[in-house]
Write an enzyme that holds these catalytic residues in place. Sequence first.
Site, PDB file in Angstrom:
ATOM      1  N   ASP A  79       0.865  -1.179   0.000  1.00  0.00           N
ATOM      2  CA  ASP A  79       0.000   0.000   0.000  1.00  0.00           C
ATOM      3  C   ASP A  79       0.909   1.240   0.000  1.00  0.00           C
ATOM      4  O   ASP A  79       2.137   1.139   0.037  1.00  0.00           O
ATOM      5  CB  ASP A  79      -0.982  -0.039   1.189  1.00  0.00           C
TER       6      ASP A  79
HETATM    7  C1  BGC Z   1      -5.241   3.013   0.334  1.00  0.00           C
HETATM    8  C2  BGC Z   1      -5.477   1.907  -0.671  1.00  0.00           C
HETATM    9  C3  BGC Z   1      -5.455   2.475  -2.075  1.00  0.00           C
HETATM   10  C4  BGC Z   1      -4.143   3.195  -2.286  1.00  0.00           C
HETATM   11  C5  BGC Z   1      -3.994   3.761  -3.676  1.00  0.00           C
HETATM   12  C6  BGC Z   1      -4.022   3.851  -0.009  1.00  0.00           C
HETATM   13  O1  BGC Z   1      -3.906   4.957   0.795  1.00  0.00           O
HETATM   14  O2  BGC Z   1      -5.079   2.445   1.607  1.00  0.00           O
HETATM   15  O3  BGC Z   1      -6.702   1.271  -0.414  1.00  0.00           O
HETATM   16  O4  BGC Z   1      -5.651   1.464  -3.001  1.00  0.00           O
HETATM   17  O5  BGC Z   1      -4.039   4.253  -1.355  1.00  0.00           O
HETATM   18  O6  BGC Z   1      -4.774   4.876  -3.876  1.00  0.00           O
END
Ligand code: BGC
Length: 748
Positions: A307
């Site tokens: 993430d």
């Molecule tokens: C979130 C994810 C997301 C990613 C990309 C992160 O902050 O936890 O769920 O897919 O950002 O935008």
Amino acid sequence: MRAPSRLLLLALLVLFTAPPVTARDEIEDTISLLLARMTLEEKVGQMTQLTLGAVSRSKADSTNPDGHRLDLEKLRQAVVEKHVGSILNVHAMAFSARHWHSTLNQIQDLATTETRHKIPILYGIDSVHGANYVREATLFPHNINLAATWNPELVEKVHAVTARETRAAGIPWNFGPCLDVGRQPLWSRFAETFGEDVHVSERMATAAVRGLQGNSLSAPYQVAATAKHFLAYSNPHSGRDRTQSLLPERYLREHFLPPFIRAVEEDVQAIMVNSSEVNGLPVHANHNVLTKLLRGRMKFEGVVITDWEDVRKLHELHRVAPSVREAVRLAVEAGIDMCMVPNDFHFTDNLIALVREGLIPEEMLDNPVRRILRLKHRLGLFEQPMPDPSLIDEIGREDANALSLQAARESLVLLKNNGILPLSQKGKILLTGPGCHSLAALHGSWSYTWQGADEKAYPPSLDTILEAFNAGHGRDNVLWARGAQWDGSTDFDYAIRKAQNADAIVCVLAEEPSTETPGNISDLAMPQNQLRLVRSLATGKPLILVLLESRPRLITEVAGLCHAIIYAGQPGPHGGAALYELLTGRLNPSGRLPFTYPRSPHNLLPYDHKYSDTIGRDAEAPGFHPLYAFGHGLSFTSFEYDNLKVPAAPLAQTDRLAISVEVTNTGQRRGIETIHLYVRDLYASVTPPVKRLRAFTRAELGPGERRTIKIELPISDLAFFGPENYPIVEPGEFEVMIGNQTAKIAVE
Ligand code: BGC
């Protein structure tokens, strides 16, 4: 006739006994050839994902999102010099499909003409409830609403549209579905879950992955799905996003792991890692979870993506690594394939250095790179890296719009009705509350912008609840006063004055959209100014409360003052129309709560709690006493159950359990009933929960109609996680419960 030569015989033997060369083998051979020619830097580049902002000029403003421009120098540095293989995200707010096409054309053009191996970029995006970063796309209710429909077929269709419209914009990879199980109502991403029950989450996981990926990933209407966030992200101890989960192994496996197992069974192409720590171990550095469990036991063969910035955080936040370089080593050794870096080259440069220093063998990168290249192949990117302009017309089709309306309709849950609903078609209605004239409140987070709170980002063609009422009920019959705002301000006097001229009051309380850290709260109660608005309007006139919220904000102190209450969650663009239909009786509600609606702040137990959790002071203050139960939801008709039949003879562990029950629509209207099968394990070696949902199905019945509902499931579906943390079915008695019917079965 001459006997065939030995050579010919050998050739025939090879021809008929050698396994045929499949498309899969060919792809693997192509990847092997490519891998053999790739430098260390090129391999690490494939494992690097940057955000669009890192290769863009300054942010576009909300009046002109398509004003966004790539920074061609930065893009060249990333793609050509650093060999970056993947880009994600939108910049500031949703682009038009045309702008997506022109952006992706520039990116892919650079990657496929100016790099040595011409490897296309794998672009990924969060299409969380529809292709929410494509301006013309169809948005849908959030997952929590989809769960409230109890309709997996609908969930599959919704995800198929999400795939079609994401791909039509040129983006082949979605960061969804979110398969975290919503057992912590304080969590800011509760609306992204399918609720508190693992069985519901499993069914929806299967449906969502099927809808997104379909049968052919390279088809112009499918995307690669990402099951996220592995594992146990949704249960922060403090309730705040990205903070620690403390979970006994058994509980974790029983309640949080199964939806991911279902996704892997559906061949989900990617898995995103949980940003936070579980039992003291940040998941991004946890080899047991990312390799032993995910690769070893679950046999996952797709791409594991981190993430946002989470490798760096192993050093800077979690402090399990004394340097960023060490953080990179830990994450790669734990089993990540791609790092969502996403702003710079700290991952890239450090990984190259680690290999050069001999701390990570270069061969260790081959599997991750192979998996990434395989995904690019499966998506057909090597053949067709550019977006297809003819697909733009696929976005926002009328059938997609109708599906979004259907999802909104089926997701509304009538929690309380003292007979006031449906409202009479005549008379004046006052609409009030911060949600009654807000598109943001209907949509929630991940809507055109990350937080979804920017009202200006929404297409003006959409209707707020007020606008839907104006259209349906006639402007002259609709009054409105906001009454309370998200900034805490109020104007009760104005609302009370307006109420004097109304025959009914619809008060739309709403949570300001938010997600992730910006959505953290330390009080589950609905904000005080909103609760006070309800109090000030409780004068005896019909008062209907509508709840637009991403989690069950406490409303106990005003629930008794309202004649009817509707949980609307975050129903999306057609929430206004669907609510109007429900309030005026055009729609017979069928939604059921996919979570327990708590009564008080320190009692957030799920329905499948333990017997000891039910201990209370006395009958007045029982241990478990939610405001509305899991599965609750009223209809304008009534249903009765009778004649529950279960097998009389004891069942073997390998048997199937066949159950039937009669359901009758005893009211005056056609309606949809969700049939829940609960099972109670009477005695078990691990304290059994009071009940567990083991199956559900829906039936639509006309007035007076009676139907036999048959449910069949393997006995193994009655398993719990035993003392050794594996699923087991212990011999003994079980109670089967459907509606008001109960019966006992025995398992040997
Ligand atoms: C979130 C994810 C997301 C990613 C990309 C992160 O902050 O936890 O769920 O897919 O950002 O935008």
